[in-house]
Write a protein that holds these residues in place. Structure first.
Motif, PDB file in Angstrom:
ATOM      1  N   ILE A 165       0.663  -0.826  -0.143  1.00  0.00           N
ATOM      2  CA  ILE A 165      -0.233  -0.239   0.205  1.00  0.00           C
ATOM      3  C   ILE A 165       0.483   1.499   0.212  1.00  0.00           C
ATOM      4  CG2 ILE A 165      -1.816   1.626   1.391  1.00  0.00           C
ATOM      5  CD1 ILE A 165      -2.846  -1.211   2.216  1.00  0.00           C
ATOM      6  N   GLY A 166       2.297   1.191   0.785  1.00  0.00           N
ATOM      7  CA  GLY A 166       2.969   2.728   1.069  1.00  0.00           C
ATOM      8  C   GLY A 166       3.555   3.190  -0.302  1.00  0.00           C
ATOM      9  N   ALA A 167       4.795   1.571  -0.753  1.00  0.00           N
ATOM     10  CA  ALA A 167       4.909   1.401  -1.553  1.00  0.00           C
ATOM     11  C   ALA A 167       4.208   1.891  -3.393  1.00  0.00           C
ATOM     12  CB  ALA A 167       6.073   0.844  -2.073  1.00  0.00           C
ATOM     13  N   VAL A 168       3.567   1.343  -3.603  1.00  0.00           N
ATOM     14  CA  VAL A 168       2.892   1.036  -5.180  1.00  0.00           C
ATOM     15  C   VAL A 168       1.066   1.707  -4.798  1.00  0.00           C
ATOM     16  CG1 VAL A 168       1.823  -0.451  -6.423  1.00  0.00           C
ATOM     17  CG2 VAL A 168       3.690  -1.392  -5.576  1.00  0.00           C
ATOM     18  N   VAL A 169       0.508   1.504  -4.406  1.00  0.00           N
ATOM     19  CA  VAL A 169      -0.705   1.998  -4.081  1.00  0.00           C
ATOM     20  C   VAL A 169      -1.355   3.601  -3.952  1.00  0.00           C
ATOM     21  CG1 VAL A 169      -2.891   1.970  -3.581  1.00  0.00           C
ATOM     22  CG2 VAL A 169      -2.659   0.020  -3.805  1.00  0.00           C
ATOM     23  N   VAL A 170      -0.575   3.808  -2.705  1.00  0.00           N
ATOM     24  CA  VAL A 170      -0.417   5.649  -2.913  1.00  0.00           C
ATOM     25  C   VAL A 170       0.022   6.504  -3.198  1.00  0.00           C
ATOM     26  CG1 VAL A 170       0.413   6.981  -1.416  1.00  0.00           C
ATOM     27  CG2 VAL A 170      -0.818   5.278  -0.498  1.00  0.00           C
ATOM     28  N   PRO A 171       1.375   5.830  -4.255  1.00  0.00           N
ATOM     29  CA  PRO A 171       2.583   6.644  -5.070  1.00  0.00           C
ATOM     30  C   PRO A 171       1.302   6.405  -6.732  1.00  0.00           C
ATOM     31  CG  PRO A 171       3.832   5.173  -4.129  1.00  0.00           C
ATOM     32  CD  PRO A 171       2.652   5.192  -3.368  1.00  0.00           C
ATOM     33  N   LEU A 172       0.993   5.836  -6.707  1.00  0.00           N
ATOM     34  CA  LEU A 172       0.101   5.284  -7.914  1.00  0.00           C
ATOM     35  C   LEU A 172      -0.833   6.583  -7.952  1.00  0.00           C
ATOM     36  CD1 LEU A 172      -0.296   3.725 -11.211  1.00  0.00           C
ATOM     37  CD2 LEU A 172      -1.137   2.041  -9.475  1.00  0.00           C
ATOM     38  N   VAL A 173      -1.904   6.320  -6.918  1.00  0.00           N
ATOM     39  CA  VAL A 173      -3.062   7.078  -6.598  1.00  0.00           C
ATOM     40  C   VAL A 173      -2.104   8.815  -7.021  1.00  0.00           C
ATOM     41  CG1 VAL A 173      -4.594   8.113  -5.374  1.00  0.00           C
ATOM     42  CG2 VAL A 173      -4.391   6.165  -5.331  1.00  0.00           C
ATOM     43  N   GLY A 174      -1.451   9.015  -6.280  1.00  0.00           N
ATOM     44  CA  GLY A 174      -1.152  11.024  -6.335  1.00  0.00           C
ATOM     45  C   GLY A 174      -0.799  11.109  -7.326  1.00  0.00           C
ATOM     46  N   ILE A 175      -0.608   9.797  -8.471  1.00  0.00           N
ATOM     47  CA  ILE A 175      -0.030  10.430 -10.189  1.00  0.00           C
ATOM     48  C   ILE A 175      -1.236  10.615 -11.075  1.00  0.00           C
ATOM     49  CG2 ILE A 175       1.812   9.695 -11.742  1.00  0.00           C
ATOM     50  CD1 ILE A 175       3.906   7.973  -9.871  1.00  0.00           C
ATOM     51  N   LEU A 176      -1.949   9.200 -10.616  1.00  0.00           N
ATOM     52  CA  LEU A 176      -3.225   9.672 -11.233  1.00  0.00           C
ATOM     53  C   LEU A 176      -4.402   9.798 -11.289  1.00  0.00           C
ATOM     54  CD1 LEU A 176      -3.324   5.079 -11.825  1.00  0.00           C
ATOM     55  CD2 LEU A 176      -2.849   7.215 -13.405  1.00  0.00           C
ATOM     56  N   LEU A 177      -4.066  10.496  -9.627  1.00  0.00           N
ATOM     57  CA  LEU A 177      -5.296  11.665  -9.736  1.00  0.00           C
ATOM     58  C   LEU A 177      -5.183  12.753  -9.680  1.00  0.00           C
ATOM     59  CD1 LEU A 177      -7.865  11.644  -7.562  1.00  0.00           C
ATOM     60  CD2 LEU A 177      -6.157  12.424  -5.769  1.00  0.00           C
ATOM     61  N   PRO A 178      -3.850  13.127 -10.221  1.00  0.00           N
ATOM     62  CA  PRO A 178      -4.205  14.522 -11.176  1.00  0.00           C
ATOM     63  C   PRO A 178      -4.082  14.270 -12.567  1.00  0.00           C
ATOM     64  CG  PRO A 178      -2.074  14.534  -9.407  1.00  0.00           C
ATOM     65  CD  PRO A 178      -2.733  12.956  -9.228  1.00  0.00           C
TER      66      PRO A 178
END
Length: 96
Positions: free
Chosen positions: A74-87
């Motif tokens: 969750i910390g290494a994959v999901v959160v950064p992925l959401v941080g990139i895809l959301l904007p």
């Protein structure tokens, strides 16, 4: 006098009884050989208890590793992925 056993018959009966007693003693001896000594039973029980506690400890450690892996995922994959895809998604939806 005819109802009384003869000495030969008494000896045969006594020998039969002695043979029965010997057979019973041999059967008891075989059964005793099959029984497990209490000390051996206790040692086996202690060894089995130790193995079970070791397995329980390993299971708990595996469960902790699984939780740590989930947190890492969750910390290494999901959160950064959401941080990139959301904007990007917000940019694309506002752009229309």
């Amino acid at each position: 006098m005819s109802d009384e056993p003869t000495p030969g018959e008494m000896v045969r009966r006594l020998e039969d009884r002695l043979a029965d007693v010997r057979d019973d003693i041999q059967q008891l001896g075989r059964r005793m050989d099959e029984k497990v000594d209490q000390r051996i039973y206790d040692l086996r029980h202690e060894a089995l208890t130790g193995r079970v506690s070791t397995l329980e400890t390993l299971r708990e450690k595996d469960a902790e590793k699984l939780v740590a892996t989930r947190r890492w995922l969750i910390g290494a994959v999901v959160v950064p992925l959401v941080g990139i895809l959301l904007p990007v998604i917000l940019l694309l939806t506002r752009g229309t």
